[in-house]
Design an enzyme around this catalytic site. Structure first.
Site, PDB file in Angstrom:
ATOM      1  N   HIS A 184     -40.255 -29.744 -26.704  1.00  0.00           N
ATOM      2  CA  HIS A 184     -41.446 -28.920 -26.446  1.00  0.00           C
ATOM      3  C   HIS A 184     -41.618 -27.803 -27.469  1.00  0.00           C
ATOM      4  O   HIS A 184     -42.367 -26.853 -27.236  1.00  0.00           O
ATOM      5  CB  HIS A 184     -41.408 -28.358 -25.023  1.00  0.00           C
ATOM      6  CG  HIS A 184     -41.508 -29.454 -24.006  1.00  0.00           C
ATOM      7  ND1 HIS A 184     -42.716 -30.016 -23.617  1.00  0.00           N
ATOM      8  CD2 HIS A 184     -40.542 -30.153 -23.358  1.00  0.00           C
ATOM      9  CE1 HIS A 184     -42.486 -30.983 -22.753  1.00  0.00           C
ATOM     10  NE2 HIS A 184     -41.187 -31.095 -22.582  1.00  0.00           N
ATOM     11  N   ASN A 239     -49.824 -33.044 -23.350  1.00  0.00           N
ATOM     12  CA  ASN A 239     -48.700 -32.649 -24.208  1.00  0.00           C
ATOM     13  C   ASN A 239     -49.009 -32.929 -25.669  1.00  0.00           C
ATOM     14  O   ASN A 239     -48.145 -32.785 -26.535  1.00  0.00           O
ATOM     15  CB  ASN A 239     -47.428 -33.383 -23.791  1.00  0.00           C
ATOM     16  CG  ASN A 239     -46.791 -32.735 -22.571  1.00  0.00           C
ATOM     17  OD1 ASN A 239     -47.084 -31.590 -22.245  1.00  0.00           O
ATOM     18  ND2 ASN A 239     -45.926 -33.469 -21.898  1.00  0.00           N
ATOM     19  N   LYS A 293     -45.372 -35.352 -28.677  1.00  0.00           N
ATOM     20  CA  LYS A 293     -46.046 -34.171 -28.128  1.00  0.00           C
ATOM     21  C   LYS A 293     -46.829 -33.493 -29.253  1.00  0.00           C
ATOM     22  O   LYS A 293     -47.903 -33.959 -29.601  1.00  0.00           O
ATOM     23  CB  LYS A 293     -45.041 -33.296 -27.389  1.00  0.00           C
ATOM     24  CG  LYS A 293     -44.373 -34.125 -26.257  1.00  0.00           C
ATOM     25  CD  LYS A 293     -43.625 -33.332 -25.259  1.00  0.00           C
ATOM     26  CE  LYS A 293     -42.781 -34.200 -24.353  1.00  0.00           C
ATOM     27  NZ  LYS A 293     -43.526 -34.936 -23.323  1.00  0.00           N
ATOM     28  N   ASP A 326     -32.317 -29.965 -27.398  1.00  0.00           N
ATOM     29  CA  ASP A 326     -33.573 -30.710 -27.217  1.00  0.00           C
ATOM     30  C   ASP A 326     -34.730 -29.771 -27.570  1.00  0.00           C
ATOM     31  O   ASP A 326     -34.945 -28.768 -26.888  1.00  0.00           O
ATOM     32  CB  ASP A 326     -33.637 -31.166 -25.745  1.00  0.00           C
ATOM     33  CG  ASP A 326     -34.948 -31.863 -25.363  1.00  0.00           C
ATOM     34  OD1 ASP A 326     -36.012 -31.452 -25.852  1.00  0.00           O
ATOM     35  OD2 ASP A 326     -34.898 -32.796 -24.534  1.00  0.00           O
ATOM     36  N   SER A 365     -40.010 -26.936 -20.379  1.00  0.00           N
ATOM     37  CA  SER A 365     -41.402 -27.373 -20.270  1.00  0.00           C
ATOM     38  C   SER A 365     -42.112 -26.969 -18.992  1.00  0.00           C
ATOM     39  O   SER A 365     -43.334 -26.978 -18.948  1.00  0.00           O
ATOM     40  CB  SER A 365     -41.473 -28.886 -20.406  1.00  0.00           C
ATOM     41  OG  SER A 365     -40.833 -29.492 -19.312  1.00  0.00           O
ATOM     42  N   HIS A 416     -33.697 -31.524 -18.952  1.00  0.00           N
ATOM     43  CA  HIS A 416     -34.596 -32.631 -18.615  1.00  0.00           C
ATOM     44  C   HIS A 416     -33.837 -33.860 -18.114  1.00  0.00           C
ATOM     45  O   HIS A 416     -32.692 -34.102 -18.498  1.00  0.00           O
ATOM     46  CB  HIS A 416     -35.394 -33.003 -19.875  1.00  0.00           C
ATOM     47  CG  HIS A 416     -36.465 -34.009 -19.637  1.00  0.00           C
ATOM     48  ND1 HIS A 416     -36.362 -35.325 -20.031  1.00  0.00           N
ATOM     49  CD2 HIS A 416     -37.667 -33.880 -19.042  1.00  0.00           C
ATOM     50  CE1 HIS A 416     -37.469 -35.963 -19.697  1.00  0.00           C
ATOM     51  NE2 HIS A 416     -38.280 -35.117 -19.095  1.00  0.00           N
TER      52      HIS A 416
HETATM   53  N1  PMP Z   1     -36.941 -34.022 -23.401  1.00  0.00           N
HETATM   54  C1  PMP Z   1     -37.760 -33.220 -22.681  1.00  0.00           C
HETATM   55  C2  PMP Z   1     -37.359 -31.799 -22.464  1.00  0.00           C
HETATM   56  C3  PMP Z   1     -38.956 -33.727 -22.159  1.00  0.00           C
HETATM   57  O1  PMP Z   1     -39.768 -32.926 -21.434  1.00  0.00           O
HETATM   58  C4  PMP Z   1     -39.303 -35.082 -22.396  1.00  0.00           C
HETATM   59  C5  PMP Z   1     -40.569 -35.730 -21.864  1.00  0.00           C
HETATM   60  N2  PMP Z   1     -41.537 -34.999 -21.392  1.00  0.00           N
HETATM   61  C6  PMP Z   1     -38.430 -35.856 -23.142  1.00  0.00           C
HETATM   62  C7  PMP Z   1     -37.259 -35.317 -23.626  1.00  0.00           C
HETATM   63  C8  PMP Z   1     -38.753 -37.285 -23.432  1.00  0.00           C
HETATM   64  O2  PMP Z   1     -39.590 -37.382 -24.547  1.00  0.00           O
HETATM   65  P1  PMP Z   1     -40.595 -38.632 -24.714  1.00  0.00           P
HETATM   66  O3  PMP Z   1     -41.809 -38.292 -23.915  1.00  0.00           O
HETATM   67  O4  PMP Z   1     -40.806 -38.731 -26.171  1.00  0.00           O
HETATM   68  O5  PMP Z   1     -39.882 -39.819 -24.160  1.00  0.00           O
END
Ligand code: PMP
Length: 404
Positions: free
Chosen positions: A214, A51, A245, A211, A186, A140
């Site tokens: 990604h 990522n 990411k 959010d 994602s 998520h």
């Molecule tokens: N939101 C989404 C859509 C995610 O896919 C992720 C983690 N992959 C997060 C939040 C959490 O982010 P972080 O890895 O910075 O904790």
């Protein structure tokens, strides 16, 4: 022995039998070589599942910023933001993130996960809990965690503005409404119709929570995400993102109006009661955001690499799942087979592509998820496509006649 220990043993057995048991790949990452890692035998492995979307995690610029901050401020932040864990770097990072998203203020959390859980949880507990939250079906886990204690929660069909519209119209009068959704999803790589969703939120007086984990760094003229690309950032109330990411660093944040951010700063337990982000990460995050805002060439190359990988798959007879983004999923449709394809790619072809299984995706939609970066070259793309086709043929998922 406590019954919990017995439970753990039995549950681990069930997890293994059902393919839900998780193990880590023994890969060694070395700065500057990305996306090439080495395995335990020292063999070179090309990573297709990172990522670190823009490949910035190992850049000199970020490493130097982090090292300088360690020298200046030490390693640990030494406390919560309120109790001796604040530095000018944290504040500069928050100003930079607010400016990136065109919002008056931003607040940094220790991860994107914590940002979602803490921000949503705090908002939905405010105003006497008089909230009804509307959540996209593919949101998520971190957002779901933040909505867990909501008094009323309704899931709307994934990326379906008409369904959301109807549900909002039917909501109880007098309740506060919040709509939570992502931009780039994602696991499928599809992108939400942000303008329509934002308009529907406005129409029903609902607070919008987006959010962009990604998407930040990769979409929009300055990398502020799909909201910037689609010209709707000013119609979204709260934008959440991560530094972990595309920014190649670590930490999460929300950007919004000054009073909302100030309220979260003083009310969100997940912000108040935990040690703040180490200054080195805040400094590297700041350097990265500043760099990425003007890195239009890098963004263009990233999009071009994704398009090229999709074309390379098609050229060998493998149709990737439909995706409107840099995420390139390939459906396998069976958990054991998906793990086997992933294993063969790693062991026989030196390619690391993680199998994505239930519960991350629904059963029957198990897939491989490729994430090309600007650092994957032409030869690596061709190699990945040929290896994938060979392995899919080997396990009977691709007939020779399918190959072009
Ligand atoms: N939101 C989404 C859509 C995610 O896919 C992720 C983690 N992959 C997060 C939040 C959490 O982010 P972080 O890895 O910075 O904790």
């Amino acid at each position: 022995m406590h019954p919990f220990q017995t439970y753990c043993r039995e549950e681990l057995g069930r997890m293994k039998a059902e393919g839900r048991y998780r193990s880590f790949a023994a890969l060694n990452k070395s700065r500057g070589e990305f996306p090439r890692y080495t395995d335990a035998q020292g063999r070179r492995i090309t990573v297709w599942s990172s990522n670190d979307y823009l490949g910035l995690g190992g850049s000199d610029e970020l490493a130097e910023a982090a090292i300088a901050a360690v020298r200046a401020h030490g390693v640990g932040s030494g406390g919560t933001r309120n109790i001796s864990g604040n530095t000018p770097v944290h504040e500069a990072l928050e100003r930079e993130l607010a400016s990136l998203h065109g919002k008056p203020a931003a607040l940094v959390f220790t991860s994107g996960y914590v940002a979602n859980q803490a921000a949503l949880g705090t908002i939905l507990a405010s105003m006497g809990g008089n909230w009804h939250v509307f959540s996209d079906a593919k949101n998520h886990n971190s957002m779901i965690a933040g909505m867990k204690n909501a008094r009323a929660k309704t899931v709307f069909r994934h990326n379906d503005p008409a369904h959301l519209d109807a549900l909002l119209a039917a909501a109880e009068p007098g309740v506060n409404k919040l709509v939570a959704f992502e931009s780039v999803y994602s696991m499928d790589g599809d992108i939400a119709p942000l303008a329509e969703l934002a308009d529907i939120c406005r129409k029903h007086g609902a607070l919008s929570y987006l959010d962009e984990v990604h998407a930040v760094g990769m979409y929009g003229t300055t990398g502020a995400g799909v909201a910037e690309r689609d010209g709707v950032a000013d119609r979204i109330d709260i934008i959440q993102g991560t530094l972990a990411k595309a920014f190649g660093c670590h930490g999460g944040y929300v950007a919004a109006g000054a009073e909302v951010i100030d309220y979260l700063r003083s009310a969100a337990a997940g912000f108040i009661f935990t040690t703040s982000l180490p200054p080195a990460l805040a400094a590297a995050g700041l350097a990265s955001v500043r760099h990425v805002r003007q890195a239009t060439g890098l963004r263009a190359r990233h999009a071009e690499r994704a398009a090229r990988l999709k074309d390379a798959f098609r050229a060998v007879g493998v149709e990737p799942m439909p995706s409107a983004s840099h995420i390139v999923p390939v459906l396998v449709g069976d958990a054991a087979l998906c793990r086997e394809v992933s294993r063969l790619l790693l062991e026989e072809h030196g390619l690391y592509v993680t199998a994505i299984n239930y519960p991350t995706v629904p059963r029957g939609t198990e897939r491989l998820r490729f994430t090309p970066t600007p650092r994957h070259g032409d030869a690596e793309i061709t190699e990945a496509a040929q290896a994938l086709a060979a392995v899919l043929r080997q396990v009977g998922l691709l007939r020779s006649a399918d190959a072009a």
